[in-house]
Write a protein that holds these residues in place. Sequence first.
Motif, PDB file in Angstrom:
ATOM      1  N   SER A   1      20.558 -34.489  19.880  1.00 26.93           N
ATOM      2  CA  SER A   1      19.260 -34.747  20.511  1.00 26.93           C
ATOM      3  C   SER A   1      19.409 -35.951  21.428  1.00 26.93           C
ATOM      4  CB  SER A   1      18.204 -35.001  19.434  1.00 26.93           C
ATOM      5  OG  SER A   1      17.797 -36.346  19.429  1.00 26.93           O
ATOM      6  N   MET A   2      18.528 -36.057  22.414  1.00 24.57           N
ATOM      7  CA  MET A   2      18.616 -37.163  23.365  1.00 24.57           C
ATOM      8  C   MET A   2      18.399 -38.517  22.680  1.00 24.57           C
ATOM      9  SD  MET A   2      19.721 -36.359  26.279  1.00 24.57           S
ATOM     10  CE  MET A   2      19.313 -37.661  27.442  1.00 24.57           C
ATOM     11  N   ALA A   3      17.871 -38.504  21.448  1.00 22.52           N
ATOM     12  CA  ALA A   3      17.707 -39.761  20.725  1.00 22.52           C
ATOM     13  C   ALA A   3      19.057 -40.412  20.446  1.00 22.52           C
ATOM     14  CB  ALA A   3      16.961 -39.509  19.414  1.00 22.52           C
ATOM     15  N   SER A   4      20.151 -39.652  20.590  1.00 25.55           N
ATOM     16  CA  SER A   4      21.480 -40.230  20.378  1.00 25.55           C
ATOM     17  C   SER A   4      21.888 -41.158  21.521  1.00 25.55           C
ATOM     18  CB  SER A   4      22.520 -39.110  20.242  1.00 25.55           C
ATOM     19  OG  SER A   4      22.223 -38.335  19.107  1.00 25.55           O
ATOM     20  N   VAL A   5      21.242 -40.982  22.672  1.00 22.29           N
ATOM     21  CA  VAL A   5      21.478 -41.910  23.788  1.00 22.29           C
ATOM     22  C   VAL A   5      20.360 -42.939  23.702  1.00 22.29           C
ATOM     23  CG1 VAL A   5      21.725 -42.165  26.282  1.00 22.29           C
ATOM     24  CG2 VAL A   5      22.331 -39.988  25.179  1.00 22.29           C
ATOM     25  N   ARG A   6      20.697 -44.170  23.317  1.00 23.23           N
ATOM     26  CA  ARG A   6      19.631 -45.178  23.186  1.00 23.23           C
ATOM     27  C   ARG A   6      18.987 -45.396  24.540  1.00 23.23           C
ATOM     28  NH1 ARG A   6      21.653 -49.495  19.846  1.00 23.23           N
ATOM     29  NH2 ARG A   6      20.727 -48.283  18.166  1.00 23.23           N
TER      30      ARG A   6
END
Length: 300
Positions: free
Chosen positions: A282-287
């Motif tokens: 998920s894009m949450a993995s890119v802070r």
Amino acid sequence: MPSDEPLTAEHVLEFPGGYTRTTGPVIGRFLTELRAGRLVGVRTAEGRVLVPPLEYDPATGEPVTGEYVEVGPAGTVTACAWVPEPLDGHPLDRPFAWALIKLDGADTALVHAVDAGNPKAVAAGTRVWPVWRGERTGHITDISCFAPEVTKIVSPVRSAYTLRAGGALGVFLEGIGRGVFVGGRCGGCGKVYVPYRLSCPECGLRIAERTELPGTGTVTTFAINNLPDPRAPEVPFVSAYILLDGADVPMIALVGGVPAHEVRHGMRVRAVWVPEDERTPSMASVRWFAPTGEPDVELS
Ligand SMILES: [Zn+2]
């Protein structure tokens, strides 16, 4: 020596137990209807409806007809005065408006309090409804006040849904889970799209070749957001289009690690990933993307 001051004495006229007076049949009918939760007026010989009712038509001096007409319960403010500091004996203990209220169906207005919260919420033309007291006794205070018509509500909104990423987005997010940006290179025009997609919007060909892009890129445009967003760490935050090195279209992401007002068009940035054991597809993995410190890039 005699004083020039006039002699004065303080007096209070008060009926501690209340002053009892009879209402007469007309006002009595009005108050009896109030106790029952209804508002009535009386019809004059000319057909006008007086609220509150009177024995005689003030316009002609003629006795009224004795025909009672139910009016309201809503009405329209015809004039009002704001009371910023209520006094003892006022119907409300918070700021309110005294208003002349013409109930629907009436030809005259009655005086009552409007609990509007602030002076801007009540004016000539404001629609108001009575707020009835729980226990009624046949007194004008059976209506504790009037309140402006309800014109808006605040309702909680929440929707929960499952998003199925589909083939192409699934490939991209699986890459994100591993800490890489997966793009697709078109065999026809050679353009590189990130996130990965299955067909080229330029030439319409199916994209078969996957390519992994570095986590570095350039801010092509950005917005400073002042409204909180659950995906952003704080406000203000910056969302930006970032053209990853080697890609032909920018992707949207957060920019962080820099004050919002220092973000620039052409600024070089690098992806900051969450720790490896916290990464998910998920894009949450890119802070966010943070400045690399390299010189800005001249964008055409
Ligand atoms: Zn193409």
